[in-house]
Design an enzyme around this catalytic site. Structure first.
Site, PDB file in Angstrom:
ATOM      1  CB  CYS A  52      -0.938  -0.002   1.199  1.00 39.06           C
ATOM      2  SG  CYS A  52      -2.199   1.289   1.108  1.00 39.06           S
ATOM      3  CB  THR A 100     -28.394   0.783   9.174  1.00 40.01           C
ATOM      4  OG1 THR A 100     -29.340   0.610   8.108  1.00 40.01           O
ATOM      5  CG2 THR A 100     -29.141   1.079  10.462  1.00 40.01           C
ATOM      6  CE1 TYR A 101     -26.034   7.475   7.420  1.00 38.49           C
ATOM      7  CE2 TYR A 101     -25.148   5.607   6.199  1.00 38.49           C
ATOM      8  CZ  TYR A 101     -24.949   6.752   6.958  1.00 38.49           C
ATOM      9  OH  TYR A 101     -23.662   7.153   7.251  1.00 38.49           O
ATOM     10  CB  THR A 144     -31.452   4.175   2.320  1.00 37.26           C
ATOM     11  OG1 THR A 144     -30.077   4.434   2.667  1.00 37.26           O
ATOM     12  CG2 THR A 144     -32.341   5.176   3.018  1.00 37.26           C
ATOM     13  CB  THR A 202     -29.468  -3.147   5.241  1.00 40.80           C
ATOM     14  OG1 THR A 202     -28.963  -2.259   6.260  1.00 40.80           O
ATOM     15  CG2 THR A 202     -30.201  -2.337   4.174  1.00 40.80           C
ATOM     16  CD  GLU A 245     -26.826   2.524  -0.912  1.00 42.14           C
ATOM     17  OE1 GLU A 245     -27.934   2.661  -0.362  1.00 42.14           O
ATOM     18  OE2 GLU A 245     -26.704   2.222  -2.118  1.00 42.14           O
TER      19      GLU A 245
END
Length: 444
Positions: A79, A338-339, A341, A350, A415
């Site tokens: 990296c 979480t939202y 959505t 979800t 997301e």
């Protein structure tokens, strides 16, 4: 390059500078990776607090050791972004420039952590209490508190390397065009993805194609279908499985994960000289221990025998005061974020999808959550997502922007970043569980 000293001086202002969850902060004082994490402000606060604590606050290890361990950990996964960042931090904080010539130029005590860095990066199940004992005995010995501090840093920067690559950020940060070069031919996204699927389909002839008639990549499972599956599984919560059946389902998913190919490039690139000086035994990489016919398969790491909540949290806090609190808050922020959505749909639970991702990541490392039905993994995660997750965890340096764009194509950018944060934290926790279990065995 922007140093971590400046980076953390802005922490008090960060909360005021957040954008919405779909718009990262415009704060130009944040480095690029942190701007991506800032799609999720609730998580970012815990991430920054933890990183500041292990790098900047009181702790067992001297500051030059901390920054150098970050370099060593990031170098295991090639990296370059993180290595460059922490070389700069190391020098800005008064580190000995000769150390940046490589492992041959650092104190013997610091060099001794290299073996644990290597094992945790690629095969954490091979760690045993003997590795801990060798560090804590003899000349240039480590205290257990120093070992824990080092392991926390190592796990953090291995998993952060996974995040950097899994978001496709290395190509953006290095100024590389978002194309894949193979044998001097530029591959389109469609062609490269077809080759990836051809590899899998040759081994799994019952698989279905993923490209539509228009040539565009389409999901194996649409978001609407995924939502229906999550709903159906939630309604079946009362159906109990026997312990034997749960165990068999875990073994099935574990074996599938072992036989699933990660993203493959024509030939693995050699470790660049800039990074190679920080890497011992570069040929030591991840191996699929659960593949059919494999020998010396390690015993499954069962969460009911050693868990973060019941064992790891208290041990790490005892040996490195308060770090467990920061880690625990960060794990929970990623796991529970979480939202409600997904892909523009609202009021969606979800939790089933998120738990399947988290547990699948840890399954790749041989960790079983005894109360979880791993049959849900195959119902909620399609094979392209599994391939992406496996590569992000085990071979993150192979991931390109192409791979990021080709998975979960219906989801919004924020997301996808959320999923990559779960990869970061589930992997981080997996490494810590293996390491802390061996420290506990050494102590008893």
């Amino acid at each position: 390059m922007y140093s971590m000293v400046e980076y953390y001086s802005d922490m008090g202002q960060i909360g005021q500078d957040y954008g919405s969850k779909n718009s990262p902060t415009d704060n130009s004082n944040l480095d690029h990776v942190t701007k991506v994490i800032a799609y999720h402000p609730r998580y970012l606060d815990h991430f920054l607090s933890t990183q500041k604590f292990v790098l900047q606050c009181d702790g067992p290890l001297p500051y030059d050791y901390r920054n150098y361990i970050a370099i060593m950990a990031a170098a295991r996964h090639k990296c370059t972004y993180l290595v460059n960042l922490y070389e700069d931090v190391f020098l800005r904080n008064g580190g000995d420039p000769s150390w940046l010539n490589g492992l041959e130029h650092i104190p013997a005590k610091l060099r001794a952590i290299s073996d644990i860095n290597k094992i945790l990066a690629h095969r954490p199940w091979l760690l045993n209490k003997g590795h801990i004992e060798r560090l804590t005995k003899g000349q240039n010995s480590w205290s257990l508190s120093e070992v824990v501090h080092a392991i926390v840093l190592i796990a953090h920067y291995h998993s952060l390397s996974s995040f950097v690559f899994s978001c496709g950020l290395t190509q953006e940060l290095d100024g590389i065009s978002h194309k894949v070069i193979e044998n001097n031919n530029v591959l389109t996204q469609k062609t490269a993805f077809n080759r990836l699927n051809d590899l899998y389909n040759s081994q799994h002839p019952d698989s279905h194609p993923q490209n539509g008639d228009d040539g565009n990549i389409r999901p194996e499972v649409t978001v609407d279908a995924l939502m229906q599956r999550m709903k159906r599984l939630s309604e079946k919560n009362d159906e109990a499985c026997s312990e034997t059946e749960l165990s068999n389902r875990f073994k099935h998913v574990e074996q599938q994960a072992a036989e699933l190919p990660p993203v493959i490039r024509d030939a693995p690139a050699e470790v660049p000289q800039q990074l190679g000086r920080y890497v011992d035994d570069p040929s030591f990489t991840y191996q699929d221990f659960a593949r059919r016919g494999a020998e010396n398969i390690p015993q499954t790491f069962r969460i009911q025998d050693y868990s973060w909540d019941d064992h790891g949290y208290s041990l790490v806090n005892r040996l490195y005061n308060d770090v467990g609190f920061y880690l625990d808050e960060k794990f929970r922020a990623a796991y529970n974020l979480t939202y409600y959505t997904i892909a523009g749909r609202t009021n969606v639970d979800t939790s089933k999808f998120r738990r399947a991702i988290w547990n699948y990541i840890q399954c790749i490392y041989g960790i079983r959550h005894d109360d979880y039905d791993y049959g849900e993994v195959n119902q909620l995660l399609d094979r392209s997502l599994k391939m992406f997750i496996k590569t992000a965890c085990c071979f993150p340096e192979r991931i390109t922007k192409l791979d990021y764009d080709s998975v979960l194509v219906e989801l919004q950018h924020s997301e996808k970043v959320h999923i990559n944060l779960m990869i970061l934290e589930a992997r981080n926790q997996a490494e810590l569980l293996y390491a802390l279990r061996e420290i506990m065995r050494y102590m008893t």
